[in-house]
Every structure is written in structure tokens, then in C-alpha cells.
Design a protein around this motif. Structure first.
Motif, PDB file in Angstrom:
ATOM      1  N   VAL A  54      -1.296  15.915   3.805  1.00  0.00           N
ATOM      2  CA  VAL A  54      -2.363  14.994   3.420  1.00  0.00           C
ATOM      3  C   VAL A  54      -1.776  13.718   2.822  1.00  0.00           C
ATOM      4  O   VAL A  54      -2.238  12.612   3.110  1.00  0.00           O
ATOM      5  N   ALA A  55      -0.718  13.858   2.014  1.00  0.00           N
ATOM      6  CA  ALA A  55      -0.119  12.702   1.352  1.00  0.00           C
ATOM      7  C   ALA A  55       0.569  11.756   2.333  1.00  0.00           C
ATOM      8  O   ALA A  55       0.543  10.536   2.147  1.00  0.00           O
ATOM      9  N   MET A  56       1.200  12.305   3.365  1.00  0.00           N
ATOM     10  CA  MET A  56       1.951  11.439   4.280  1.00  0.00           C
ATOM     11  C   MET A  56       1.097  10.922   5.440  1.00  0.00           C
ATOM     12  O   MET A  56       1.541  10.053   6.201  1.00  0.00           O
ATOM     13  N   LEU A  57      -0.127  11.410   5.581  1.00  0.00           N
ATOM     14  CA  LEU A  57      -0.978  11.010   6.707  1.00  0.00           C
ATOM     15  C   LEU A  57      -1.262   9.507   6.742  1.00  0.00           C
ATOM     16  O   LEU A  57      -1.120   8.885   7.808  1.00  0.00           O
ATOM     17  N   PRO A  58      -1.662   8.858   5.625  1.00  0.00           N
ATOM     18  CA  PRO A  58      -1.909   7.410   5.698  1.00  0.00           C
ATOM     19  C   PRO A  58      -0.698   6.609   6.130  1.00  0.00           C
ATOM     20  O   PRO A  58      -0.814   5.673   6.935  1.00  0.00           O
ATOM     21  N   GLY A  59       0.485   6.965   5.606  1.00  0.00           N
ATOM     22  CA  GLY A  59       1.692   6.237   5.987  1.00  0.00           C
ATOM     23  C   GLY A  59       2.007   6.372   7.458  1.00  0.00           C
ATOM     24  O   GLY A  59       2.384   5.395   8.119  1.00  0.00           O
ATOM     25  N   VAL A  60       1.855   7.574   7.994  1.00  0.00           N
ATOM     26  CA  VAL A  60       2.122   7.808   9.412  1.00  0.00           C
ATOM     27  C   VAL A  60       1.159   7.008  10.274  1.00  0.00           C
ATOM     28  O   VAL A  60       1.558   6.348  11.251  1.00  0.00           O
ATOM     29  N   VAL A  61      -0.121   7.027   9.923  1.00  0.00           N
ATOM     30  CA  VAL A  61      -1.135   6.311  10.706  1.00  0.00           C
ATOM     31  C   VAL A  61      -0.897   4.808  10.649  1.00  0.00           C
ATOM     32  O   VAL A  61      -0.966   4.105  11.670  1.00  0.00           O
ATOM     33  N   ILE A  62      -0.608   4.293   9.456  1.00  0.00           N
ATOM     34  CA  ILE A  62      -0.399   2.849   9.293  1.00  0.00           C
ATOM     35  C   ILE A  62       0.806   2.377  10.108  1.00  0.00           C
ATOM     36  O   ILE A  62       0.731   1.389  10.848  1.00  0.00           O
ATOM     37  N   TYR A  63       1.924   3.077   9.998  1.00  0.00           N
ATOM     38  CA  TYR A  63       3.121   2.669  10.739  1.00  0.00           C
ATOM     39  C   TYR A  63       2.939   2.850  12.241  1.00  0.00           C
ATOM     40  O   TYR A  63       3.505   2.099  13.040  1.00  0.00           O
TER      41      TYR A  63
ATOM     42  N   PHE B  68       0.831  -1.207   0.000  1.00  0.00           N
ATOM     43  CA  PHE B  68       0.000   0.000   0.000  1.00  0.00           C
ATOM     44  C   PHE B  68       0.867   1.260   0.000  1.00  0.00           C
ATOM     45  O   PHE B  68       0.625   2.191  -0.780  1.00  0.00           O
ATOM     46  N   ILE B  69       1.877   1.280   0.857  1.00  0.00           N
ATOM     47  CA  ILE B  69       2.738   2.465   0.952  1.00  0.00           C
ATOM     48  C   ILE B  69       3.474   2.701  -0.362  1.00  0.00           C
ATOM     49  O   ILE B  69       3.615   3.847  -0.817  1.00  0.00           O
ATOM     50  N   HIS B  70       3.955   1.631  -0.987  1.00  0.00           N
ATOM     51  CA  HIS B  70       4.666   1.793  -2.257  1.00  0.00           C
ATOM     52  C   HIS B  70       3.738   2.363  -3.331  1.00  0.00           C
ATOM     53  O   HIS B  70       4.107   3.299  -4.055  1.00  0.00           O
ATOM     54  N   SER B  71       2.541   1.808  -3.450  1.00  0.00           N
ATOM     55  CA  SER B  71       1.591   2.297  -4.457  1.00  0.00           C
ATOM     56  C   SER B  71       1.150   3.724  -4.150  1.00  0.00           C
ATOM     57  O   SER B  71       0.961   4.533  -5.066  1.00  0.00           O
ATOM     58  N   TRP B  72       1.007   4.043  -2.875  1.00  0.00           N
ATOM     59  CA  TRP B  72       0.550   5.367  -2.476  1.00  0.00           C
ATOM     60  C   TRP B  72       1.600   6.443  -2.774  1.00  0.00           C
ATOM     61  O   TRP B  72       1.272   7.548  -3.195  1.00  0.00           O
ATOM     62  N   ASN B  73       2.868   6.115  -2.585  1.00  0.00           N
ATOM     63  CA  ASN B  73       3.932   7.114  -2.706  1.00  0.00           C
ATOM     64  C   ASN B  73       4.580   7.168  -4.088  1.00  0.00           C
ATOM     65  O   ASN B  73       5.312   8.121  -4.375  1.00  0.00           O
ATOM     66  N   GLU B  74       4.352   6.179  -4.940  1.00  0.00           N
ATOM     67  CA  GLU B  74       5.058   6.101  -6.218  1.00  0.00           C
ATOM     68  C   GLU B  74       4.706   7.281  -7.120  1.00  0.00           C
ATOM     69  O   GLU B  74       3.540   7.652  -7.265  1.00  0.00           O
ATOM     70  N   LEU B  75       5.722   7.877  -7.739  1.00  0.00           N
ATOM     71  CA  LEU B  75       5.514   9.079  -8.552  1.00  0.00           C
ATOM     72  C   LEU B  75       5.802   8.872 -10.034  1.00  0.00           C
ATOM     73  O   LEU B  75       4.980   9.238 -10.874  1.00  0.00           O
ATOM     74  N   LEU B  76       6.955   8.293 -10.380  1.00  0.00           N
ATOM     75  CA  LEU B  76       7.414   8.335 -11.763  1.00  0.00           C
ATOM     76  C   LEU B  76       6.474   7.580 -12.712  1.00  0.00           C
ATOM     77  O   LEU B  76       6.119   8.095 -13.778  1.00  0.00           O
ATOM     78  N   TYR B  77       6.082   6.351 -12.341  1.00  0.00           N
ATOM     79  CA  TYR B  77       5.142   5.611 -13.183  1.00  0.00           C
ATOM     80  C   TYR B  77       3.822   6.372 -13.317  1.00  0.00           C
ATOM     81  O   TYR B  77       3.258   6.471 -14.415  1.00  0.00           O
ATOM     82  N   ALA B  78       3.330   6.902 -12.206  1.00  0.00           N
ATOM     83  CA  ALA B  78       2.061   7.645 -12.236  1.00  0.00           C
ATOM     84  C   ALA B  78       2.178   8.898 -13.090  1.00  0.00           C
ATOM     85  O   ALA B  78       1.234   9.281 -13.794  1.00  0.00           O
ATOM     86  N   LEU B  79       3.334   9.543 -13.056  1.00  0.00           N
ATOM     87  CA  LEU B  79       3.540  10.767 -13.834  1.00  0.00           C
ATOM     88  C   LEU B  79       3.533  10.477 -15.332  1.00  0.00           C
ATOM     89  O   LEU B  79       3.013  11.270 -16.125  1.00  0.00           O
ATOM     90  N   ILE B  80       4.096   9.344 -15.735  1.00  0.00           N
ATOM     91  CA  ILE B  80       4.173   8.993 -17.152  1.00  0.00           C
ATOM     92  C   ILE B  80       2.864   8.374 -17.650  1.00  0.00           C
ATOM     93  O   ILE B  80       2.398   8.672 -18.749  1.00  0.00           O
TER      94      ILE B  80
END
Length: 279
Positions: A252-261, A206-218
Motif C-alpha cells: 500500500v505504501a509503495m503503490l503511489p510511487g510506482v503509479v506516479i513513476y 510528493f515522493i519525499h514527503s510520502w516516504n519520509e520516516l524519521l521526522y514523522a516518527l519524532i
């Protein structure tokens, strides 16, 4: 007396180092949040201090004016669906490779685990060119999920295989004697007791998919399909940047990761280290 003093000193040093480490981790998060509540002038004149006045309206701006909720939903949709598919495929694959003994299982496992050695973004261009053949799915969330799932499976199988190897076979043998099938053993016995490893896989995927940028950008060029990391780029101006809005969006972007960890860190440690106890 000397032994007691040495023990007290060791405990003091240990907890002192932990406090320093915790402060080093927590401070950037707190700084980003407090920075999002400052005015532009306050941010430049006093970037490291507390806000003179808390400007909560910045969060209304990023959701109303920039429609950030669309990007949050896209990231959530892609991350959740990708994670569920990774769990479904990797748990069954690891079970078949580790718990079921068949010729060539070790070789197949080794080939799958070779995927961990491939740098994810080194395959961006060939994957993008290959997936262009699916014209109906270009610039869609489904297309982006495919590389996330493909690169998430090898790591997930590595974690699960280490955990499965520590589980005793007695329960499975008893279930088979009682007439249970292989599928029944998996879903009734192995899957429930593998929750620490499955939770680890779910969190990391989940964290990897949530934070990934380059693939999503292209892969995603339409505003209505873009994920949250891509949307963060729109807050950076060419000539000027409103740093309060940038930091609010980052919060907002880092909130899920912080809560999950924060709430599931024990599962992460349990799942990753489970395979290390096997002799």
C-alpha cells in the motif's frame, strides 16, 4: 552485411540489458505483493515461490483492524499540501531569480542552493526544539510540513531555474509590449510552458514527503496523526511478526510511487535534463 550484423548485435545487447535491468527493478515489487498474499506458514516454507493460495483478506485486516486508512490519509494530506506550497513558492522564487535581472540575484540563488548541501536529518533535533515553542501545533501535521517544505524548496528551485534559463524571452517581451505585467507574464506564459519542470518538482516533492520516516516518527506521536511510514512499524512485533501483514502494508505504501513513476517518468526526465541543453 557486416555492418547490419553489428547493428543487430548491438540492438540485441542493448535490449537484453534493458530487460535485465527492468527485471531487477520489477522483481522486488512483485515479490512484496505476492508475499503479502501468502499465509505465515507458506511464507516461511516457500518465501521465493508463488502463493499456494491467495489470501486477499490480509488487506481487509490491515485496514479494519489496524485502521491503516487513517495513516494513508495523513500521508496523502501532508504530501499534497507540502507539494502545492513548494510548487507555489519555488516557481515564483525561481522566476524572480532567473528571469528578472536585479543586483544580487545570483548571490541569493547561490545561498538558497546551499540548502541542498545540508543533510536533511542532521537538523532534526534543533528544528524539533525550536518548533516546540508552538505548543498549539506540537504533534500535528502542520508542524511536520514545515521541514518538508523548507528542504524541498532548494532542490525545486535548482530544477526550475535550469528550465527557466532555456525559455526564450521573446514571448515575455511581446507580452510586456501588449501591456502585461510581470505577474501576468509569469502566470500566462512562464507557468504554463514550464509544466515538465513543475511536474518533476511535484513528483519529487510528493515522493519525499510520502516516504519520509524519521521526522514523522519524532514529530508525530499520536496514532491519529501518524503517517503511513510510521504506521508500518506497528506491524513489526517484538517476539514475532506477521510478514503477510507487513508486506501488505508495504505494498500500500509503495503503490503511489510506482503509479506516479509509471505514468509520469517522461516528465521527470524532461524536467531534470532541460537545463543541461543550454550552451
Amino acid at each position: 552485411m557486416q555492418s547490419s550484423t553489428s547493428r543487430y548485435l548491438a540492438i540485441t545487447v542493448r535490449y537484453g540489458l534493458l530487460v535485465i535491468l527492468a527485471a531487477a527493478v520489477i522483481y522486488p515489487i512483485v515479490w512484496v505483493f505476492l508475499g503479502s498474499l501468502k499465509s505465515q506458514e507458506s511464507f516461511y516454507t516457500n518465501p521465493w515461490g508463488l502463493p499456494d493460495q491467495f489470501h486477499w483478506e490480509v488487506y481487509k485486516i490491515i485496514f479494519v483492524d489496524f485502521h491503516l486508512q487513517i495513516n494513508v490519509w495523513n500521508s496523502l494530506y501532508i504530501s499534497v499540501i507540502s507539494t502545492l506550497i513548494i510548487i507555489m513558492l519555488s516557481t515564483m522564487a525561481a522566476y524572480g531569480l532567473i528571469r528578472l535581472k536585479w543586483k544580487g540575484s545570483k548571490m541569493v540563488l547561490g545561498v538558497i542552493l546551499l540548502g541542498i548541501m545540508i543533510p536533511v536529518h542532521s537538523t532534526l533535533i534543533p528544528i524539533y526544539l525550536d518548533l516546540q515553542a508552538f505548543n498549539n501545533y506540537v504533534d500535528t501535521r502542520i508542524l511536520l510540513m514545515l521541514p518538508y517544505i523548507a528542504f524541498g524548496i532548494p532542490t525545486s528551485i535548482l530544477i526550475l531555474s535550469g528550465y527557466y534559463a532555456t525559455i526564450s524571452k521573446d514571448m515575455e517581451e511581446a507580452a510586456v509590449i501588449d501591456g502585461s505585467s510581470i505577474i501576468g507574464c509569469f502566470f500566462k506564459i512562464i507557468f504554463p510552458i514550464s509544466m515538465p519542470a513543475i511536474a518533476t518538482v511535484a513528483i519529487l516533492s510528493f515522493i519525499h514527503s510520502w516516504n519520509e520516516l524519521l521526522y514523522a516518527l519524532i514529530f508525530l506521536r499520536k496514532t491519529e496523526t501518524q503517517t503511513l511510514p510510521v504506521a508500518l512499524l506497528q506491524f513489526m512485533g517484538f517476539y514475532s511478526t506477521d510478514w503477510a501483514q507487513v508486506l501488505a502494508a508495504i505494498t500500500v505504501a509503495m503503490l503511489p510511487g510506482v503509479v506516479i513513476y509509471m505514468f509520469l517518468q517522461n516528465y521527470i526526465v524532461q524536467g531534470i535534463t532541460a537545463g543541461a541543453v543550454k550552451g
